[in-house]
Scaffold this motif. Structure first.
Motif, PDB file in Angstrom:
ATOM      1  N   TYR A   1       1.049  -1.325   0.056  1.00 15.39           N
ATOM      2  CA  TYR A   1      -0.032   0.053   0.074  1.00 15.39           C
ATOM      3  C   TYR A   1       1.051   1.000  -0.137  1.00 15.39           C
TER       4      TYR A   1
ATOM      5  N   GLU B   1      -6.213   7.857   7.259  1.00 17.13           N
ATOM      6  CA  GLU B   1      -6.012   7.362   5.758  1.00 17.13           C
ATOM      7  C   GLU B   1      -4.934   6.244   6.196  1.00 17.13           C
ATOM      8  N   PHE B   2      -4.161   6.300   6.910  1.00 15.26           N
ATOM      9  CA  PHE B   2      -2.855   5.386   7.276  1.00 15.26           C
ATOM     10  C   PHE B   2      -3.915   4.089   7.482  1.00 15.26           C
ATOM     11  N   GLU B   3      -4.576   4.093   8.479  1.00 16.79           N
ATOM     12  CA  GLU B   3      -5.435   3.223   9.065  1.00 16.79           C
ATOM     13  C   GLU B   3      -6.342   2.139   7.911  1.00 16.79           C
TER      14      GLU B   3
ATOM     15  N   TYR C   1       5.393   6.001   9.989  1.00 18.39           N
ATOM     16  CA  TYR C   1       4.455   5.095   9.650  1.00 18.39           C
ATOM     17  C   TYR C   1       4.965   3.759   9.849  1.00 18.39           C
TER      18      TYR C   1
ATOM     19  N   TYR D   1       1.684   4.858   1.629  1.00 17.20           N
ATOM     20  CA  TYR D   1       1.638   5.842   2.798  1.00 17.20           C
ATOM     21  C   TYR D   1       0.944   7.039   2.280  1.00 17.20           C
ATOM     22  N   PRO D   2      -0.095   7.624   3.195  1.00 19.33           N
ATOM     23  CA  PRO D   2      -0.526   8.824   3.162  1.00 19.33           C
ATOM     24  C   PRO D   2       0.346  10.008   3.303  1.00 19.33           C
TER      25      PRO D   2
ATOM     26  N   GLU E   1       3.825   0.375  12.286  1.00 19.45           N
ATOM     27  CA  GLU E   1       3.972  -1.079  11.798  1.00 19.45           C
ATOM     28  C   GLU E   1       4.729  -1.759  12.759  1.00 19.45           C
TER      29      GLU E   1
ATOM     30  N   PRO F   1      -2.814   4.064  14.172  1.00 17.32           N
ATOM     31  CA  PRO F   1      -1.813   4.693  14.644  1.00 17.32           C
ATOM     32  C   PRO F   1      -1.987   5.228  16.301  1.00 17.32           C
TER      33      PRO F   1
ATOM     34  N   LEU G   1      -4.502  12.043   8.494  1.00 17.30           N
ATOM     35  CA  LEU G   1      -3.501  11.078   8.109  1.00 17.30           C
ATOM     36  C   LEU G   1      -3.665   9.836   8.619  1.00 17.30           C
TER      37      LEU G   1
ATOM     38  N   ILE H   1       7.327   8.870   6.564  1.00 19.90           N
ATOM     39  CA  ILE H   1       7.194   7.366   6.280  1.00 19.90           C
ATOM     40  C   ILE H   1       7.863   6.630   7.428  1.00 19.90           C
TER      41      ILE H   1
ATOM     42  N   SER I   1      -3.581   0.336   5.708  1.00 20.91           N
ATOM     43  CA  SER I   1      -2.690  -0.466   6.385  1.00 20.91           C
ATOM     44  C   SER I   1      -3.399  -1.663   7.380  1.00 20.91           C
TER      45      SER I   1
END
Length: 95
Positions: free
Chosen positions: A3, A62-64, A23, A5-6, A27, A71, A59, A20, A67
């Motif tokens: 995927y 969007e990441f959730e 992020y 990253y936003p 992870e 967060p 953000l 990044i 991925s």
């Protein structure tokens, strides 16, 4: 990961790299755990780049979505863990 990253394309290259990295720390918190101080350093840099709470929430969401990692749960662990402790998010991913 499979995927994207936003990110905000108005950021500098260094800022994109640092976001990044944050992020990637999220992870790690889910996959194998991360040292609290390493996550805290990455989060503080993230907050320098994204100081506004609304932008942070956008953000994070969007990441959730891309991925499955939340967060907020890892950042919450910063407040609960002491210096030198490892943060491991045990909550299941949303995917």
């Amino acid at each position: 990961m499979e995927y994207q990253y936003p990110i905000d394309y108005t950021w500098s290259t260094d800022e994109i790299v640092d976001v990044i990295h944050f992020y990637e720390c999220i992870e790690k918190a889910y996959e194998k755990g991360i040292d609290r101080d390493a996550l805290l350093k990455a989060y503080r840099r993230f907050k320098e780049i994204v100081p506004g709470k609304a932008h942070e929430k956008t953000l994070f969401k969007e990441f959730e979505e891309v991925s499955g990692y939340v967060p907020y749960q890892a950042v919450k662990g910063l407040k609960e863990a002491g210096t030198g402790e490892k943060i491991m998010v045990v909550q299941k991913r949303k995917n």
